[in-house]
Each structure stands twice: as C-alpha cells, then as structure tokens.
Design a protein around this motif. Structure first.
Motif, PDB file in Angstrom:
ATOM      1  N   MET A   1       7.124   1.117  -3.124  1.00 53.44           N
ATOM      2  CA  MET A   1       5.784   1.702  -3.156  1.00 53.44           C
ATOM      3  C   MET A   1       5.723   2.867  -4.144  1.00 53.44           C
ATOM      4  N   TYR A   2       6.749   3.684  -4.188  1.00 52.79           N
ATOM      5  CA  TYR A   2       6.786   4.770  -5.185  1.00 52.79           C
ATOM      6  C   TYR A   2       6.731   4.200  -6.600  1.00 52.79           C
ATOM      7  N   ALA A   3       7.431   3.114  -6.830  1.00 53.09           N
ATOM      8  CA  ALA A   3       7.447   2.506  -8.156  1.00 53.09           C
ATOM      9  C   ALA A   3       6.076   1.950  -8.528  1.00 53.09           C
ATOM     10  N   LYS A   4       5.313   1.505  -7.528  1.00 58.33           N
ATOM     11  CA  LYS A   4       3.988   0.959  -7.776  1.00 58.33           C
ATOM     12  C   LYS A   4       2.968   2.037  -8.109  1.00 58.33           C
ATOM     13  N   ASP A   5       3.161   3.229  -7.575  1.00 58.70           N
ATOM     14  CA  ASP A   5       2.205   4.328  -7.741  1.00 58.70           C
ATOM     15  C   ASP A   5       2.952   5.534  -8.305  1.00 58.70           C
ATOM     16  N   PRO A   6       3.055   5.637  -9.634  1.00 57.02           N
ATOM     17  CA  PRO A   6       3.885   6.676 -10.255  1.00 57.02           C
ATOM     18  C   PRO A   6       3.497   8.113  -9.878  1.00 57.02           C
ATOM     19  N   GLU A   7       2.249   8.320  -9.469  1.00 58.21           N
ATOM     20  CA  GLU A   7       1.816   9.667  -9.093  1.00 58.21           C
ATOM     21  C   GLU A   7       2.169   9.997  -7.643  1.00 58.21           C
ATOM     22  N   ALA A   8       2.633   9.017  -6.895  1.00 57.87           N
ATOM     23  CA  ALA A   8       2.892   9.211  -5.467  1.00 57.87           C
ATOM     24  C   ALA A   8       4.086  10.125  -5.235  1.00 57.87           C
ATOM     25  N   ARG A   9       3.951  10.988  -4.252  1.00 58.93           N
ATOM     26  CA  ARG A   9       5.046  11.834  -3.796  1.00 58.93           C
ATOM     27  C   ARG A   9       5.248  11.707  -2.291  1.00 58.93           C
ATOM     28  N   ALA A  10       4.493  10.784  -1.679  1.00 55.05           N
ATOM     29  CA  ALA A  10       4.626  10.557  -0.239  1.00 55.05           C
ATOM     30  C   ALA A  10       4.220   9.128   0.079  1.00 55.05           C
ATOM     31  N   VAL A  11       4.881   8.542   1.073  1.00 53.44           N
ATOM     32  CA  VAL A  11       4.588   7.182   1.521  1.00 53.44           C
ATOM     33  C   VAL A  11       4.615   7.156   3.051  1.00 53.44           C
ATOM     34  N   ILE A  12       3.638   6.448   3.634  1.00 51.78           N
ATOM     35  CA  ILE A  12       3.593   6.259   5.087  1.00 51.78           C
ATOM     36  C   ILE A  12       3.445   4.770   5.373  1.00 51.78           C
ATOM     37  N   HIS A  13       4.276   4.266   6.269  1.00 47.53           N
ATOM     38  CA  HIS A  13       4.212   2.866   6.711  1.00 47.53           C
ATOM     39  C   HIS A  13       4.012   2.862   8.221  1.00 47.53           C
ATOM     40  N   LEU A  14       2.963   2.139   8.688  1.00 51.37           N
ATOM     41  CA  LEU A  14       2.615   2.155  10.102  1.00 51.37           C
ATOM     42  C   LEU A  14       2.401   0.757  10.651  1.00 51.37           C
ATOM     43  N   HIS A  15       2.643   0.629  11.966  1.00 51.44           N
ATOM     44  CA  HIS A  15       2.365  -0.601  12.695  1.00 51.44           C
ATOM     45  C   HIS A  15       1.119  -0.386  13.559  1.00 51.44           C
ATOM     46  N   SER A  16       0.141   0.293  13.043  1.00 53.14           N
ATOM     47  CA  SER A  16      -1.078   0.610  13.789  1.00 53.14           C
ATOM     48  C   SER A  16      -1.814  -0.663  14.173  1.00 53.14           C
ATOM     49  N   ALA A  17      -2.524  -0.619  15.290  1.00 52.47           N
ATOM     50  CA  ALA A  17      -3.067  -1.837  15.909  1.00 52.47           C
ATOM     51  C   ALA A  17      -4.026  -2.595  15.002  1.00 52.47           C
ATOM     52  N   GLN A  18      -4.968  -1.902  14.395  1.00 52.82           N
ATOM     53  CA  GLN A  18      -5.970  -2.598  13.593  1.00 52.82           C
ATOM     54  C   GLN A  18      -5.364  -3.153  12.304  1.00 52.82           C
ATOM     55  N   ALA A  19      -4.455  -2.409  11.703  1.00 51.51           N
ATOM     56  CA  ALA A  19      -3.781  -2.914  10.502  1.00 51.51           C
ATOM     57  C   ALA A  19      -2.911  -4.110  10.835  1.00 51.51           C
ATOM     58  N   MET A  20      -2.243  -4.069  11.976  1.00 46.54           N
ATOM     59  CA  MET A  20      -1.444  -5.222  12.397  1.00 46.54           C
ATOM     60  C   MET A  20      -2.331  -6.447  12.570  1.00 46.54           C
ATOM     61  N   ALA A  21      -3.480  -6.261  13.207  1.00 46.86           N
ATOM     62  CA  ALA A  21      -4.389  -7.383  13.425  1.00 46.86           C
ATOM     63  C   ALA A  21      -4.904  -7.937  12.097  1.00 46.86           C
ATOM     64  N   ALA A  22      -5.350  -7.041  11.222  1.00 44.53           N
ATOM     65  CA  ALA A  22      -5.889  -7.488   9.932  1.00 44.53           C
ATOM     66  C   ALA A  22      -4.824  -8.153   9.078  1.00 44.53           C
ATOM     67  N   SER A  23      -3.579  -7.713   9.219  1.00 46.53           N
ATOM     68  CA  SER A  23      -2.499  -8.281   8.412  1.00 46.53           C
ATOM     69  C   SER A  23      -2.152  -9.702   8.849  1.00 46.53           C
ATOM     70  N   CYS A  24      -2.662 -10.114  10.008  1.00 42.61           N
ATOM     71  CA  CYS A  24      -2.452 -11.478  10.483  1.00 42.61           C
ATOM     72  C   CYS A  24      -3.589 -12.410  10.067  1.00 42.61           C
ATOM     73  N   LEU A  25      -4.644 -11.871   9.479  1.00 46.95           N
ATOM     74  CA  LEU A  25      -5.785 -12.667   9.042  1.00 46.95           C
ATOM     75  C   LEU A  25      -5.618 -13.067   7.580  1.00 46.95           C
ATOM     76  N   ARG A  26      -6.391 -14.034   7.149  1.00 43.80           N
ATOM     77  CA  ARG A  26      -6.347 -14.406   5.742  1.00 43.80           C
ATOM     78  C   ARG A  26      -6.933 -13.271   4.913  1.00 43.80           C
ATOM     79  N   PRO A  27      -6.378 -13.010   3.725  1.00 39.18           N
ATOM     80  CA  PRO A  27      -6.892 -11.945   2.862  1.00 39.18           C
ATOM     81  C   PRO A  27      -8.342 -12.207   2.465  1.00 39.18           C
ATOM     82  N   ALA A  28      -9.075 -11.134   2.244  1.00 44.49           N
ATOM     83  CA  ALA A  28     -10.478 -11.265   1.853  1.00 44.49           C
ATOM     84  C   ALA A  28     -10.613 -11.885   0.465  1.00 44.49           C
ATOM     85  N   SER A  29      -9.653 -11.622  -0.418  1.00 38.18           N
ATOM     86  CA  SER A  29      -9.689 -12.166  -1.775  1.00 38.18           C
ATOM     87  C   SER A  29      -8.281 -12.151  -2.347  1.00 38.18           C
ATOM     88  N   GLU A  30      -8.129 -12.692  -3.533  1.00 37.72           N
ATOM     89  CA  GLU A  30      -6.820 -12.654  -4.189  1.00 37.72           C
ATOM     90  C   GLU A  30      -6.432 -11.229  -4.548  1.00 37.72           C
TER      91      GLU A  30
END
Length: 213
Positions: free
Chosen positions: A81-110
């Motif tokens: 993730m740092y490599a993807k966003d060169p300006e980044a100095r912090a990264v957070i990864h979460l298993h939050s309920a709504q993100a977990m649910a949405a991550s199981c659905l088909r993506p909205a677009s490519e």
C-alpha cells in the motif's frame, strides 16, 4: 530517559479510536506509520485498543524487523500500500463489518469496488478498487494489491475488509471511516435502482480535491 516517538503515541491513540468507533472487532485489524526512516507497526495478536507506544514492531526500510514484538503478519500488505501511494506515511487495515460485507459483493465497476455513492467518498478517498482474494498475511495478498493499476488511497480486499493510506494516521482514519460509510450504503442499496454521482459530477470533485477515480 528515552523520548517516545510522537508517531508511536499517535498509533496508540488512533488504535483506541478505531476500536471506539466499532471498526476493529476482537484483535482484528492493524496499522502502521512511517517516521524517522522506519515503519512502526502494530504487533500480531494485539487489539488496537491495547497498543503500547513503547511496544510496537519497528521495521527497517528494507523490511527487516529491528526491534519490538513481532509485527502483524499483514506487513507485506502495508508495504504494498505504501508503494501504491508514494505520499502515504500511514496505513490502516480493518475487518470492519460493512467493509467486510461489501468486499463479498461484486465490484461496482472495473475501476472501483464502490460506486460514487456520495461526494464525500470521492472528495476524501476517491476510487476504492477491489483486490483479488489471497490468504491473509500472505505475500500473494500484497502482490494482488500491487497489481491493481493506478493510484488509490483505499481498497477493498475481497472477503477480507478494507485498507487505506494517508499522509498521517489521522487522515488514514478519516478515510477508513468514509470507506466504511460508503460500504454501508452500497450494501443497503445493492441491486436497487440507486442513483450514483454522474461521471461529470465525479470529474468536478476529483479535479477540485485531487483524488483519483
């Protein structure tokens, strides 16, 4: 007496806030922050509410652990993730309920797992691409994230949750909250005849706020 780095104090404070917001069930989730040429990361198996500023894993620029308890197994994901966003100095990864649910659905677009459901998602985060599934903590998961084309400040990991970056932990947390809210709306509106922002709407916002879509 040694001085505690401000970055590690921020990490403990933001970790507590993440849990207060209900975004990190149990000991799930992890965060990291870069400062003074090293990366400080939450340890494996420790709740984000219990982070000790003096007990974070310290990683070198080459990915070698220098001190502290064992780093979260998601360190390769953070590095990608740092490599993807060169300006980044912090990264957070979460298993939050709504993100977990949405991550199981088909993506909205490519381009984005989430549609431009609100102007605030576009303004504060931008597109949120979908990252193909790979086992948590694996080198392959970091490689899947790295393979997504283009700049982004947040992503959904298939069947796994969200990851965001920021110029500091405060911005990363703001983005995590925004992604979680957009996920909640997407889950509620999934397959409904919903109205998203138009391409022109998105173009105005991305040009004004400098976010990618």
């Amino acid at each position: 007496m040694s001085t505690i780095p401000e970055a590690t104090v921020d990490a403990a404070r933001v970790g507590r806030r993440v849990v207060e917001l209900g975004l990190s069930p149990g000991a799930s989730g992890n965060l990291s922050v870069r400062a003074e040429g090293v990366t400080y990361m939450s340890p494996t198996g420790v709740s984000l509410s219990a982070l000790d500023p003096e007990q974070l894993a310290v990683m070198s620029a080459e990915g070698v652990q220098l001190s502290g308890p064992r780093a979260s197994k998601e360190y390769p994901l953070h590095e990608a993730m740092y490599a993807k966003d060169p300006e980044a100095r912090a990264v957070i990864h979460l298993h939050s309920a709504q993100a977990m649910a949405a991550s199981c659905l088909r993506p909205a677009s490519e381009r984005s797992a989430l549609p431009p459901v609100t102007p605030y998602l576009v303004m504060r985060v931008g597109r949120v691409p979908s990252v193909a599934y790979a086992p948590p903590g694996s080198k392959e998961l970091g490689e899947e994230l790295a393979s997504v084309e283009g700049l982004f400040h947040g992503a959904l990991l298939a069947n796994h949750g969200l990851i965001v970056s920021g110029r500091d932990l405060a911005q990363a947390l703001d983005r995590a909250v925004e992604v979680e809210e957009a996920c909640r709306l997407y889950v509620q509106l999934f397959d409904a005849p919903a109205r998203w922002l138009t391409e022109d709407d998105v173009a105005v916002l991305t040009q004004r706020y400098g976010t990618p879509w």
